[in-house]
Design a protein around this motif. Sequence first.
Motif, short mmCIF file in Angstrom:
data_model
loop_
_atom_site.label_atom_id
_atom_site.label_comp_id
_atom_site.label_asym_id
_atom_site.label_seq_id
_atom_site.Cartn_x
_atom_site.Cartn_y
_atom_site.Cartn_z
N CYS A 240 77.68 56.13 -2.48
CA CYS A 240 77.08 56.82 -3.62
C CYS A 240 78.11 57.09 -4.71
CB CYS A 240 76.41 58.12 -3.17
SG CYS A 240 77.47 59.17 -2.16
N THR A 241 79.37 57.23 -4.34
CA THR A 241 80.38 57.50 -5.36
C THR A 241 80.93 56.19 -5.93
OG1 THR A 241 82.23 57.50 -3.83
CG2 THR A 241 81.08 59.57 -4.13
N TYR A 242 81.13 55.20 -5.08
CA TYR A 242 81.73 53.95 -5.55
C TYR A 242 80.85 53.24 -6.56
CZ TYR A 242 85.93 53.97 -2.84
OH TYR A 242 87.17 54.29 -2.38
N ASN A 243 79.55 53.38 -6.39
CA ASN A 243 78.66 52.68 -7.31
C ASN A 243 78.15 53.55 -8.44
OD1 ASN A 243 78.05 49.79 -6.41
ND2 ASN A 243 78.14 50.95 -4.52
N CYS A 244 78.58 54.78 -8.48
CA CYS A 244 78.12 55.68 -9.53
C CYS A 244 78.94 55.45 -10.80
CB CYS A 244 78.27 57.13 -9.08
SG CYS A 244 77.91 58.30 -10.40
N PRO A 245 78.26 55.24 -11.94
CA PRO A 245 79.01 54.97 -13.17
C PRO A 245 79.78 56.17 -13.70
CG PRO A 245 76.66 55.11 -13.62
CD PRO A 245 76.81 55.15 -12.13
N THR A 246 79.42 57.38 -13.26
CA THR A 246 80.10 58.57 -13.80
C THR A 246 81.12 59.16 -12.84
OG1 THR A 246 78.31 59.94 -13.01
CG2 THR A 246 78.17 59.23 -15.29
N CYS A 247 81.20 58.66 -11.60
CA CYS A 247 82.19 59.19 -10.68
C CYS A 247 83.58 58.74 -11.12
CB CYS A 247 81.91 58.72 -9.25
SG CYS A 247 80.74 59.78 -8.39
N HIS A 248 84.54 59.65 -11.06
CA HIS A 248 85.85 59.34 -11.64
C HIS A 248 87.01 59.69 -10.73
CE1 HIS A 248 86.71 63.56 -12.10
NE2 HIS A 248 85.46 63.72 -12.52
N CYS A 249 86.74 60.18 -9.52
CA CYS A 249 87.85 60.68 -8.71
C CYS A 249 88.76 59.54 -8.27
CB CYS A 249 87.32 61.42 -7.49
SG CYS A 249 86.56 62.98 -8.02
N PHE A 250 90.05 59.83 -8.20
CA PHE A 250 90.98 58.76 -7.82
C PHE A 250 92.11 59.30 -6.96
CE2 PHE A 250 92.31 60.13 -12.12
CZ PHE A 250 93.66 60.42 -11.94
N ASP A 251 92.80 58.35 -6.35
CA ASP A 251 93.97 58.65 -5.56
C ASP A 251 95.14 57.94 -6.25
OD1 ASP A 251 95.40 59.73 -3.50
OD2 ASP A 251 94.93 58.16 -2.07
N ILE A 252 96.34 58.36 -5.95
CA ILE A 252 97.52 57.66 -6.47
C ILE A 252 98.32 57.20 -5.26
CG2 ILE A 252 99.65 57.88 -7.81
CD1 ILE A 252 98.23 59.93 -9.57
N GLN A 253 98.67 55.93 -5.23
CA GLN A 253 99.34 55.33 -4.08
C GLN A 253 100.53 54.50 -4.56
OE1 GLN A 253 98.63 55.38 -0.75
NE2 GLN A 253 96.82 56.67 -0.87
N ASP A 254 101.59 54.50 -3.77
CA ASP A 254 102.74 53.66 -4.10
C ASP A 254 102.71 52.41 -3.23
OD1 ASP A 254 103.35 55.78 -5.67
OD2 ASP A 254 105.45 55.91 -5.08
N GLU A 255 103.15 51.31 -3.83
CA GLU A 255 103.14 50.03 -3.14
C GLU A 255 104.53 49.43 -3.28
OE1 GLU A 255 99.56 47.16 -3.73
OE2 GLU A 255 101.21 46.42 -4.96
N GLY A 256 104.99 48.74 -2.27
CA GLY A 256 106.30 48.12 -2.32
C GLY A 256 107.30 48.94 -1.54
N SER A 257 108.57 48.91 -1.97
CA SER A 257 109.59 49.67 -1.28
C SER A 257 110.19 50.65 -2.26
CB SER A 257 110.69 48.72 -0.78
OG SER A 257 111.40 48.22 -1.91
N THR A 258 111.20 51.40 -1.82
CA THR A 258 111.83 52.33 -2.75
C THR A 258 112.74 51.58 -3.74
OG1 THR A 258 113.51 52.73 -1.09
CG2 THR A 258 111.75 54.36 -1.26
N TYR A 259 112.97 50.29 -3.51
CA TYR A 259 113.79 49.50 -4.44
C TYR A 259 112.95 48.95 -5.58
CZ TYR A 259 117.11 50.03 -0.77
OH TYR A 259 117.93 50.60 0.17
N GLN A 260 111.76 48.52 -5.23
CA GLN A 260 110.94 47.86 -6.23
C GLN A 260 109.48 48.00 -5.82
OE1 GLN A 260 112.02 43.78 -6.74
NE2 GLN A 260 110.52 43.43 -8.33
N GLY A 261 108.64 48.32 -6.77
CA GLY A 261 107.24 48.45 -6.41
C GLY A 261 106.40 48.93 -7.57
N ARG A 262 105.22 49.40 -7.23
CA ARG A 262 104.30 49.85 -8.26
C ARG A 262 103.65 51.16 -7.82
NH1 ARG A 262 99.75 45.85 -9.60
NH2 ARG A 262 99.54 45.69 -7.34
N ARG A 263 103.33 51.99 -8.79
CA ARG A 263 102.49 53.16 -8.51
C ARG A 263 101.10 52.83 -9.04
NH1 ARG A 263 105.21 58.65 -9.15
NH2 ARG A 263 105.95 57.95 -7.11
N LEU A 264 100.11 52.96 -8.16
CA LEU A 264 98.76 52.55 -8.50
C LEU A 264 97.83 53.74 -8.51
CD1 LEU A 264 98.56 49.69 -5.86
CD2 LEU A 264 99.07 49.40 -8.29
N ARG A 265 96.79 53.63 -9.32
CA ARG A 265 95.70 54.58 -9.10
C ARG A 265 94.50 53.78 -8.62
NH1 ARG A 265 94.11 57.69 -14.37
NH2 ARG A 265 93.38 56.03 -15.69
#
Lengths: 340, 276
Positions: A240-265
């Motif tokens: 119900c949340t994933y398909n809702c056009p007005t739902c906006h909640c997000f998580d922030i996750q890091d990918e990669g290692s501490t040397y190189q990577g990305r911060r994603l939402r």
Amino acid sequence: MDNYLLQKSKLTEFLTSLGDVNLIAPVAANGTTRFELIENAAKAKLDLEDYTASPKKVVFPQTETLFAFRNKGDSLDIEEGEEIAPTVVFGIRPCDAKSFVVLDPLFNKDFEDPYYKKRRDATVLIGQACAEPTNRCFCPSLGGSPGGTEGLDILMTDIGNDYFLEVLSEKGKKLMNGSAGVCAAAAAADNAKKEKALEQSLGKIKRQVDLKQMHEMLPKTFEDKMWKEVGNSCIGCGICTYNCPTCHCFDIQDEGSTYQGRRLRVWDACMYPEFTVHASGENPRHDRSTRIRNRIMHKFTFYPNNLGHISCVGCGRCIELCPVNEDLIEILNKVRAINE
Amino acid sequence: MSNPYIPVQAVVKDLRQETDGARPIKTFTVEIKDKKDKFKFSPGQCAMVGIPGVGESMISICSSPTQKKYMQFSIMQMGKVTSALHELDKGEMITVRGPYGKPFPIDEWKGKKILTIGGGIGQAPLRPIINYVRDNAKNYGALSIIYGARSPQDLVFLSELEGMKKDKSAKVHLTVDAEAPDWKGNVGFVPNYLMDVKPSPKNTIAITCGPPIMIKFVLQNLKKLGFEDDQIFTTLENRMKCGIGKCGKCNVGGVYVCKDGPVFSYAQFKELHPDF
Ligand SMILES: Cc1cc2nc3c(=O)[nH]c(=O)nc-3n(C[C@H](O)[C@H](O)[C@H](O)COP(=O)(O)OP(=O)(O)OC[C@H]3O[C@@H](n4cnc5c(N)ncnc54)[C@H](O)[C@@H]3O)c2cc1C
Ligand code: SF4
Ligand code: SF4
Ligand code: FES
């Protein structure tokens, strides 16, 4: 602003004339309809029904890079976000366009969210009036309609052999600069045809919900056993949340290692226990009934109180897609009944 | 347009092991690398402390803004991010973004006596108040500190607190949950000890922070002692990711703890949604 007529046979020519933009349009896939970047304008279709997913991801992608980093030991190189190309969303439904208007204050107020803003500013919305509203639609209860214009830059309505094009904003006007030549001028009779088509569509909408004072009624049901019953049948899948056009909640996750990577939402869902659990294990919304109650109160009480819009556009997706048939309208009707 | 998700770089200048055990606490003294990245903050505000590649955690800034050169964070090792932070050595880099949240209205408390009541790591957000009031002692009345933890080994900032006892910059009342060898202070839970210390509510502001259950009983006992709702302040915690009111994780009803809190007067606290 201006109105135009576009012959149906000239649709591809029209889309090509929009120039060098990322064209996002509905495509059929796996028996559903979704919005995708299309390379070839001829692939854009307006006769697809039942939009499973809204094009929310165009302004708020399911996964988005906040920044890429490279750690050089004593310093950190940070590269912000992604470049955003001019984008046209073609064929968006009026309810989904309105959802962008609902999301705007969340992302723009207090701390401006540069990722959302960049995408929103770069995106022009060409809407498609709904000729055949589905049996889940209830947009009029939220102030919308099959020909609703809120949030749209251009609205197209099917009037037989032609589409009736209404230019609704400066963005839309600018987009038409190179494309007006593909169209003809619209006459008063065409406008009358459009009005008639929209009236017919509106007549096809079956569901409705009375939202008067709903923001005040919901808090009064806080302790009601109704939420336990609703929570007991929910399986917490988050659809119900994933398909809702007005739902906006997000998580922030890091990918990669501490040397190189990305911060994603990444999209997250308030229907999951992990959404609110503390590192200590304590969880303020500890069961499905507290989570579903929060979801609905957020949409119909907290969000309107804080940001001035009900966080629902009446698309009905959460109702149709729920595997255990939780029905938002029925829940809201129960809230009213408890209050009356 | 500044980007609220981009942290600034800082260096760990000093590390102090406050407590050991399963959930050790370390105080990090950090200096923001680039002068132009330094930010102003007030007692009660927090920052996202992180390691790119691991993540970020919301942590109270536990130094006082009167200390301009560096910031301090006392961090309990809980899970992924805080464990990675605990592995850092002096000289290593971390990231910081903030400040977040509404601060304590500390300027409005001028001329009043200040009483802090802390439990465990909950002493961290109280520390900037204590240090700020000591650094501006002429503007405030007497400072009293009631602080407790499970055992003497779990008391953070212990040497500082004993220093204050000695130089009489504060009245310090320490307590631990159970008898322990070599412990000469009080034995008992913080809310009960509060009733023993029996501070007068007259011209006093009481600020409390600690585990939820402690906060609950401290609030009840402060009321018993005659404190009015607007004389009592507390800080709350919820899971947080963005820190700026967008990710949706930290709400208590329509209130977002990250931007509308974490500091609440008892009057505001009582208005909060029953979800809490
Ligand atoms: C306003 C505020 C002030 C805080 N001040 C301090 C402090 O001064 N010292 C201290 O040691 N701790 C403090 N905390 C708690 C601290 O943020 C969490 O213990 C920490 O985030 C746990 O992260 P982790 O990755 O080690 O744990 P994990 O369990 O691995 O957590 C994973 C993720 O969950 C989130 N998370 C889990 N629990 C919490 C929580 N209670 N609060 C916020 N986010 C959480 C984090 O985003 C984290 O990235 C504070 C929390 C808040 C909200
Ligand atoms: S809550 Fe349901 S009906 Fe309302 S916008 Fe979201 S998915 Fe559509
Ligand atoms: S879609 Fe239905 S079952 Fe799944 S989380 Fe939502 S209400 Fe619960
Ligand atoms: S932490 Fe994201 S809304 Fe508060």
